[in-house]
Design an enzyme around this catalytic site. Sequence first.
Site, PDB file in Angstrom:
ATOM      1  N   ASP A 126     -11.689   1.087   5.231  1.00 51.71           N
ATOM      2  CA  ASP A 126     -10.581   1.344   4.308  1.00 51.71           C
ATOM      3  C   ASP A 126      -9.450   2.103   4.992  1.00 51.71           C
ATOM      4  O   ASP A 126      -8.347   2.194   4.444  1.00 51.71           O
ATOM      5  CB  ASP A 126     -11.062   2.184   3.118  1.00 51.71           C
ATOM      6  CG  ASP A 126     -12.047   1.439   2.235  1.00 51.71           C
ATOM      7  OD1 ASP A 126     -11.828   0.253   1.968  1.00 51.71           O
ATOM      8  OD2 ASP A 126     -13.047   2.060   1.823  1.00 51.71           O
TER       9      ASP A 126
ATOM     10  N   ASP B 283      -3.582  -4.347  -5.268  1.00 48.81           N
ATOM     11  CA  ASP B 283      -2.891  -3.067  -5.516  1.00 48.81           C
ATOM     12  C   ASP B 283      -1.412  -3.204  -5.863  1.00 48.81           C
ATOM     13  O   ASP B 283      -0.774  -2.202  -6.217  1.00 48.81           O
ATOM     14  CB  ASP B 283      -3.024  -2.108  -4.320  1.00 48.81           C
ATOM     15  CG  ASP B 283      -4.456  -1.735  -4.004  1.00 48.81           C
ATOM     16  OD1 ASP B 283      -5.324  -1.919  -4.878  1.00 48.81           O
ATOM     17  OD2 ASP B 283      -4.719  -1.267  -2.890  1.00 48.81           O
TER      18      ASP B 283
ATOM     19  N   ASP C   2       0.803  -1.227   0.000  1.00 51.70           N
ATOM     20  CA  ASP C   2       0.000   0.000   0.000  1.00 51.70           C
ATOM     21  C   ASP C   2       0.834   1.275   0.000  1.00 51.70           C
ATOM     22  O   ASP C   2       0.323   2.355   0.320  1.00 51.70           O
ATOM     23  CB  ASP C   2      -0.966   0.010   1.192  1.00 51.70           C
ATOM     24  CG  ASP C   2      -2.157   0.940   0.954  1.00 51.70           C
ATOM     25  OD1 ASP C   2      -2.531   1.142  -0.210  1.00 51.70           O
ATOM     26  OD2 ASP C   2      -2.697   1.469   1.937  1.00 51.70           O
TER      27      ASP C   2
END
Length: 338
Positions: free
Chosen positions: A312, A168, A131
């Site tokens: 999130d 991601d 991330d």
Amino acid sequence: MAHSRTSRRITGLAALGAAAVIGLTGACSPGQSAGTVAARAAAPAAAAGSPVDMTSGFYVAPDSNPAKWVRDNPGDARAAQIKSAIADKPTAAWFGDWNSDIGTAVSDYVGAADAADKLPVLVAYNIPGRDCSGESKGGSDKDKYEGWISAFAGAIGTRPAVVVIEPDALAQLDCLPTDSDRQFRLDLLKFATEQFKAKAPNTWAYLDAGNAKWIAPDTMAQRLESAGVHNVRGFAVNVSNYYTTDESESYGTAVNASLSSKVPFIVDTSRNGNGSKNGEWCNPAGRKLGVTPQVGGGAEMLLWVKVPGDSDGSCGVGEGIPAGQFSPDLAMHLINGS
């Protein structure tokens, strides 16, 4: 999902023999570099079976975050709605650096699903530099990831499963500072695909491909090719995001058009019932639960990869709620579309 328990066990036993050979000849130590392993192709797996045909529906985990909250809060007025709308639905289980023993954690989860004759959906989320220092920052040490993902795949073995590989990781490739860092990540992802191909023949694994408005389809296709997408079942779209199923399927089709050969893809529909709110990704208001998990529906499968109600990050209508933590307030926002 049609299935035959007898044929499933025969397939599993045949694969187990090949897996034993692979375990002796194709295993790697956690200390090997990604470049070293990427240069060596994984040993071929036994003939793979369809995990959909080997099971009788998706696994509903009794210890998912929403299920535990419902169980712990029986007197809460929201509990019944959260139970019926979310906790009783099949969602994915996420595995990362919070699991002290990844082999045991994965094996126990897949084993519980197998005992129920259901198909589990798992997410591997532990890539080094995860991330890009964002809300879900963390991940494995660089020299330990290969051992971690190898143990993950090996713990599934011949049992049926669906796995989403590193949400991601490809879409965020540009945040890595150097070409060597980017190539290292691609090598790690390719190694991961080789491990699932070699050690989990009845698993459909999907490399994550971001969402419909993030990376251009031709660029994502190049990244998927470099990361070994043809070693696994295909790719995943819209994980933890909000774009509509139609938008996501259009993007997946465009990515496929740029691959050297087409592969199946899946879409995360967990929170896309109202579509995206101007691209906001972190607990935006006014979003809604999407179509419940199913085989087909435009993509190969529509799944709830992100667990509805899990935050999130500390943002949007989830201010103060860390990433991955369940919130009944967030769950109710999604149930009501508020």
